[in-house]
Design an enzyme around this catalytic site. Structure first.
Site, PDB file in Angstrom:
ATOM      1  N   ASP A  59       0.836  -1.194   0.000  1.00 34.86           N
ATOM      2  CA  ASP A  59       0.000   0.000   0.000  1.00 34.86           C
ATOM      3  C   ASP A  59       0.877   1.252   0.000  1.00 34.86           C
ATOM      4  OD1 ASP A  59      -2.483  -1.346   0.143  1.00 34.86           O
ATOM      5  OD2 ASP A  59      -2.240  -1.603   2.316  1.00 34.86           O
ATOM      6  N   ASP A  61       1.202   4.264   2.216  1.00 32.00           N
ATOM      7  CA  ASP A  61       0.787   4.749   3.530  1.00 32.00           C
ATOM      8  C   ASP A  61       1.006   6.253   3.607  1.00 32.00           C
ATOM      9  OD1 ASP A  61       0.062   2.219   4.735  1.00 32.00           O
ATOM     10  OD2 ASP A  61       2.196   1.745   4.704  1.00 32.00           O
TER      11      ASP A  61
END
Length: 221
Positions: A140, A142
């Site tokens: 991901d 972040d």
């Protein structure tokens, strides 16, 4: 008090003291961090931590199974050489993987146009800081978003929701006193009737707080 995810550089004595108190299996990693002058990251305080100590951590690159070891440790304030905010999104753009580059530049451009500042942490930040391989196909992005007003909060959340259709955007919104909430929880709460509670990570606690109470801290800022 610096906020969670801040980057912390220790003195040589600080690294040595950290290595002495760390688990034996983690000492080599701490010594390597010191030799490259890489930062640690400020994490949530553990219960009963003395005020003169910081709770820090670092993450190792994923192993062959994709597992990423995280090493927690503590350091004295006096052993800190430098503390900075997490990396700015725009500063990290030249290091974006090709699969993210076009959509991420579009997101960063919209943030700039809207006056929204985003910072990064997690795997991508570690990869930029250390030049080691942290990102995988399932990583991901972040992000940290610290709004200064209710209007900025709503604009930033809307941008995150819009661009999450093309990017694996994750991360937190940081409110007053370092109270952090996953931006996706904020977005979901904003779609409701205003009474929803969200999980808040504070300096040393985790608790449920009404979304409206967090927004009110921005209105009174």
């Amino acid at each position: 008090m610096p906020a969670r995810h801040s980057l912390v550089w220790l003195s040589a004595d600080g690294w040595q003291r950290a290595a002495q108190t760390a688990a034996a299996g983690n000492r080599a990693a701490l010594e390597r961090w010191q030799s490259h002058d890489w930062p640690a990251v400020l994490r949530r305080r553990e219960p009963d931590t003395p005020e003169e100590q910081l709770c820090l951590g670092l993450a190792l690159p994923p192993d062959a199974n994709g597992d990423k070891a995280r090493i927690p440790f503590q350091a004295q304030f006096g052993d800190v050489r430098r503390i900075t905010d997490p990396l700015a999104l725009r500063a990290a753009l030249p290091h974006a993987p090709p699969a993210w580059s076009r959509a991420l530049n579009a997101f960063a451009g919209d943030c700039l146009h809207s006056g929204i500042a985003m910072r990064i942490y997690g795997s991508w930040a570690w990869q930029v800081l250390t030049q080691q391989s942290y990102l995988t196909r399932t990583s991901d992005i972040d992000l940290l978003f610290t709004p200064g007003s209710t209007e900025e909060f709503r604009r930033g959340i809307a941008l995150l929701a819009q661009h999450a259709a093309r990017l694996p955007l994750d991360g937190e919104v940081v409110f007053a006193d370092g109270q952090a909430v996953a931006w996706k929880e904020c977005w979901q709460a904003l779609q409701g009737d205003g009474g929803q509670q969200v999980l808040v990570k504070a300096r040393s606690t985790v608790r449920l707080v009404p979304m409206a109470a967090l927004v009110s801290t921005l209105e009174s800022a």
